[in-house]
Design a protein around this motif. Sequence first.
Motif, PDB file in Angstrom:
ATOM      1  N   VAL A   1     -88.453 -44.667 -54.222  1.00  0.00           N
ATOM      2  CA  VAL A   1     -89.820 -44.738 -54.737  1.00  0.00           C
ATOM      3  C   VAL A   1     -90.711 -43.854 -53.873  1.00  0.00           C
ATOM      4  N   GLY A   2     -91.827 -43.419 -54.445  1.00  0.00           N
ATOM      5  CA  GLY A   2     -92.762 -42.588 -53.699  1.00  0.00           C
ATOM      6  C   GLY A   2     -92.641 -41.128 -54.069  1.00  0.00           C
ATOM      7  N   VAL A   3     -93.659 -40.341 -53.683  1.00  0.00           N
ATOM      8  CA  VAL A   3     -93.681 -38.912 -53.973  1.00  0.00           C
ATOM      9  C   VAL A   3     -93.696 -38.109 -52.673  1.00  0.00           C
ATOM     10  N   LYS A   4     -94.801 -38.186 -51.922  1.00  0.00           N
ATOM     11  CA  LYS A   4     -94.866 -37.473 -50.648  1.00  0.00           C
ATOM     12  C   LYS A   4     -94.031 -38.164 -49.578  1.00  0.00           C
ATOM     13  N   VAL A   5     -94.102 -39.495 -49.564  1.00  0.00           N
ATOM     14  CA  VAL A   5     -93.281 -40.293 -48.660  1.00  0.00           C
ATOM     15  C   VAL A   5     -92.266 -41.050 -49.504  1.00  0.00           C
ATOM     16  N   ILE A   6     -90.993 -40.811 -49.225  1.00  0.00           N
ATOM     17  CA  ILE A   6     -89.912 -41.390 -50.030  1.00  0.00           C
ATOM     18  C   ILE A   6     -89.358 -42.622 -49.320  1.00  0.00           C
ATOM     19  N   ASP A   7     -89.238 -43.738 -50.061  1.00  0.00           N
ATOM     20  CA  ASP A   7     -88.663 -44.971 -49.516  1.00  0.00           C
ATOM     21  C   ASP A   7     -87.498 -45.421 -50.380  1.00  0.00           C
TER      22      ASP A   7
END
Length: 441
Positions: free
Chosen positions: A367-373
């Motif tokens: 999940v996430g765009v700039k920060v991926i988790d």
Amino acid sequence: MNNIKKLLEGVEVEWKPLAYSEYGVAELSRGRVMSKEYLINNAGEYPVYSSQTANNGEIGKIRTFDYDGEYVTWTTDGANAGTVFHRTKKFSITNVCGLIRIKNTKVLNYKFLFYWLSIEAKKYVYSGMGNPKLMSNQIAKIPIPIPPLEIQQEIVRILDSFSMLTAELQAELQAELQARKSQYEYYRNQLLAYPMEESDQSSLRSNRSATSIQNSDNSTQPLSTLNPHTGNSVLQPRGKVEWKMLGEIGTFIRGNGLQKKDFMENGVPCIHYGQIYTHYGTFATKTKSFVSKETANKCKKAHKGDLIIASTSENVEDVGKTVAWLGDDDVAISNHTFIYSHNQNPKYLAYLFQTQAFLKYKKTKVVGVKVIDIPQKALESFCIPIPPLEEQERIVSILDKFDTLTTSLTEGLPKEIELRQKQYEYYRNMLLSFPKNNIKA
């Protein structure tokens, strides 16, 4: 070496400033401001160079050009201030670059000037206020040696040859490294590509909900869809294999609290999540960093045999990167990590996290765009083959050999290149060592 000494023996050298006073041998100018929007709106075929060093300084191409011919440019601001480039043909530069135009090319060779400034320009960089700069008024004062033009041309020929040999060696070493990596990845995927029996699939379906292990991308059997077995006995799976979700055979604990500012030279060993994909490999027995006992007491700790998993990154490839902790001491763990405790071979599990199957799986779960988790539930739902421990050990022993070879090549590559670079710099400095007399200011 004797040839170099002979080449420079008795050579008369006149020294002049680059562009300072009436004795200057060149004229200086600066580039112009070009925004990202400007580059996009004026996209074309002519390169634009800026302050970066990657890609030879090129940041884009536009349909017009400001310069046409041979020049030397330098970076005026930032971390790369004082870096020089030899430029030819049609191009433009941004406002953080300076341009050097030689007044008389019958007296001074552009490539010779480039090689000389490659040594000298960095010495004139001013680093005050935390922003390194080499402005026109400073570079203009650099003394330039001017031996006879034929000597300049011979020096350029020798240094060009060294540069070409260094580049060719680097390309060869990179190709060798890539070939070894591809071979290693092939064996790793083959050794871990267990077919899933129908009974395993039925058992998995009956024990957990379809949404947790089955979806349109067939994540039920991620490791059974890799390269087919080739008949090589070394690669053939041995023994009974069970398929389990990670959440069934172990426990995930989220790290907490540890920050880079807490690092110390000695103390309790610790691992920060960013180090997992920049410093550590498949396993570790020692840490790069340490924290105080007081800080460590506030942190979750991994025990020997646990996996430490990076839960956050800026890209999908790095998120979920895993290191097996095999050190005797407990290790403090930062936030944005998971500790995975289990009763399997830790290196076997760590290798599973490196497969294309896991990469494919996590691409659908992050999940996430700039920060991926990657969520804990996604990790708990990842389905893996569990062979007997002795089979896990056999697989690990084979992959360890490839891992060691690949790592040694990875570490050896920069060392070999550095060695060649030092050799090049040694001869360059010899070729450009002139007695400093008769300097005109």
